[in-house]
Design a protein around this motif. Structure first.
Motif, PDB file in Angstrom:
ATOM      1  N   LYS A 106      23.220  34.682  50.261  1.00 15.97           N
ATOM      2  CA  LYS A 106      24.396  35.254  50.913  1.00 15.97           C
ATOM      3  C   LYS A 106      25.349  34.168  51.393  1.00 15.97           C
ATOM      4  CE  LYS A 106      25.877  38.286  54.691  1.00 15.97           C
ATOM      5  NZ  LYS A 106      25.460  39.112  55.855  1.00 15.97           N
ATOM      6  N   LYS A 113      33.045  32.122  47.727  1.00 10.93           N
ATOM      7  CA  LYS A 113      34.123  33.107  47.725  1.00 10.93           C
ATOM      8  C   LYS A 113      35.283  32.652  48.602  1.00 10.93           C
ATOM      9  CE  LYS A 113      34.866  38.072  48.461  1.00 10.93           C
ATOM     10  NZ  LYS A 113      34.219  39.346  48.879  1.00 10.93           N
ATOM     11  N   TYR A 180      30.463  36.070  39.194  1.00  3.53           N
ATOM     12  CA  TYR A 180      30.766  37.287  39.950  1.00  3.53           C
ATOM     13  C   TYR A 180      32.148  37.190  40.602  1.00  3.53           C
ATOM     14  CZ  TYR A 180      30.439  40.779  43.712  1.00  3.53           C
ATOM     15  OH  TYR A 180      30.676  41.811  44.570  1.00  3.53           O
ATOM     16  N   ASN A 184      35.404  39.314  39.388  1.00  2.00           N
ATOM     17  CA  ASN A 184      35.842  40.293  40.384  1.00  2.00           C
ATOM     18  C   ASN A 184      35.453  41.708  39.959  1.00  2.00           C
ATOM     19  OD1 ASN A 184      37.018  41.080  42.808  1.00  2.00           O
ATOM     20  ND2 ASN A 184      39.037  41.373  41.889  1.00  2.00           N
ATOM     21  N   PRO A 186      34.118  45.359  39.884  1.00  2.00           N
ATOM     22  CA  PRO A 186      33.886  46.428  40.864  1.00  2.00           C
ATOM     23  C   PRO A 186      32.557  47.151  40.640  1.00  2.00           C
ATOM     24  CG  PRO A 186      35.378  47.192  39.155  1.00  2.00           C
ATOM     25  CD  PRO A 186      35.086  45.746  38.861  1.00  2.00           C
ATOM     26  N   LYS A 187      31.883  46.833  39.532  1.00  2.00           N
ATOM     27  CA  LYS A 187      30.644  47.539  39.192  1.00  2.00           C
ATOM     28  C   LYS A 187      29.448  47.036  39.997  1.00  2.00           C
ATOM     29  CE  LYS A 187      32.138  48.527  34.465  1.00  2.00           C
ATOM     30  NZ  LYS A 187      31.826  48.366  33.019  1.00  2.00           N
ATOM     31  N   ILE A 188      29.564  45.834  40.567  1.00  2.00           N
ATOM     32  CA  ILE A 188      28.460  45.259  41.344  1.00  2.00           C
ATOM     33  C   ILE A 188      28.982  44.923  42.734  1.00  2.00           C
ATOM     34  CG2 ILE A 188      26.700  43.450  41.460  1.00  2.00           C
ATOM     35  CD1 ILE A 188      27.183  42.944  38.478  1.00  2.00           C
ATOM     36  N   ASP A 189      28.339  45.449  43.758  1.00  2.00           N
ATOM     37  CA  ASP A 189      28.752  45.052  45.102  1.00  2.00           C
ATOM     38  C   ASP A 189      27.955  43.819  45.527  1.00  2.00           C
ATOM     39  OD1 ASP A 189      26.221  45.890  46.165  1.00  2.00           O
ATOM     40  OD2 ASP A 189      26.967  47.941  46.278  1.00  2.00           O
ATOM     41  N   GLU A 190      28.397  43.194  46.599  1.00  2.00           N
ATOM     42  CA  GLU A 190      27.780  41.935  47.020  1.00  2.00           C
ATOM     43  C   GLU A 190      26.320  42.113  47.400  1.00  2.00           C
ATOM     44  OE1 GLU A 190      30.080  39.939  49.972  1.00  2.00           O
ATOM     45  OE2 GLU A 190      31.857  39.775  48.688  1.00  2.00           O
ATOM     46  N   GLU A 191      26.007  43.209  48.060  1.00  2.00           N
ATOM     47  CA  GLU A 191      24.623  43.453  48.474  1.00  2.00           C
ATOM     48  C   GLU A 191      23.697  43.552  47.267  1.00  2.00           C
ATOM     49  OE1 GLU A 191      22.061  46.752  51.054  1.00  2.00           O
ATOM     50  OE2 GLU A 191      24.251  46.676  51.237  1.00  2.00           O
ATOM     51  N   THR A 192      24.160  44.220  46.224  1.00  2.00           N
ATOM     52  CA  THR A 192      23.354  44.343  45.001  1.00  2.00           C
ATOM     53  C   THR A 192      23.176  42.991  44.337  1.00  2.00           C
ATOM     54  OG1 THR A 192      24.143  46.604  44.637  1.00  2.00           O
ATOM     55  CG2 THR A 192      23.225  45.454  42.735  1.00  2.00           C
TER      56      THR A 192
END
Length: 207
Positions: A106, A113, A180, A184, A186-192
């Motif tokens: 993280k 980022k 990632y 950019n 949108p299919k994968i969020d940061e938590e995933t």
């Protein structure tokens, strides 16, 4: 890189007093602002000095060229990101790998980022800085701390060759994180992303 070329990327002198440090910081911050918003070609030394609120003479006291300013920006960004990751590594020394790995992934994601311009856009958009970026990486600044972290958890690892393990996990995480950020998606969020990368690292390590 020839010596004369290399000198373009080196500052004239380091600031020592508070006012001088403030001047240099203002120059570097102005450069980052111009590069991010207007592009590399717009960042002349005169324009940098204007945005920084300093005289061109003051700028040239510390930097011989805009290349040297940008190189200092890269170094400052990398050092600050490395220190943030180092703090998390030290905080995770006594934690189980299953708990510490997501935390480390993280913080790497956050620092990459937040500083995507320096880590991703600059080497791609201005190829002459690729050699600077290769020499100045968070991994190089953090190698000793990362090695200590792995040694702390050695009894829980299924890999004996720690240097190879460090190399593989660093490039696995940073490579995926950079892709990632670049895409950019949108299919994968940061938590995933953090969850999947952490699982991949733990499985590789045999933890």
């Amino acid at each position: 890189m020839r010596t004369t070329e290399a000198q373009k990327f080196e500052p004239r002198k380091a600031p020592k007093q508070g006012r001088a440090v403030h001047t240099v910081d203002s120059i570097i911050q102005a450069t980052q602002q111009i590069l991010s918003n207007e592009g590399y070609e717009r960042a002349s030394t005169n324009y940098i000095a204007e945005v920084a609120g300093v005289s061109i003479g003051s700028l040239y006291q510390y930097f011989p060229s805009k290349e040297a300013i940008v190189a200092s920006l890269v170094e400052k960004t990398v050092v600050e990101a490395a220190e943030r990751i180092r703090e998390e590594l030290l905080a995770c020394m006594g934690l189980p790998l299953e708990e510490s790995t997501p935390r480390l992934v993280k913080v790497i994601l956050e620092t990459r980022k937040e500083n995507a311009f320096v880590f991703l856009r600059l080497p791609r958009e201005v190829p002459r800085y690729r050699s600077v970026s290769r020499q100045l990486t968070t991994e190089k600044y953090l190698h000793t701390t990362i090695f200590s972290y792995y040694m702390q958890h050695r009894e829980h690892l299924g890999i004996d060759d720690l240097e190879t393990a460090i190399f593989v996990t660093e490039h696995l995480v940073i490579g995926c994180v950079d892709a990632y950020i670049d895409n950019n998606s949108p299919k994968i969020d940061e938590e995933t992303l953090i969850d999947h990368l952490s699982t991949a690292v733990l499985r590789y390590l045999g933890a």
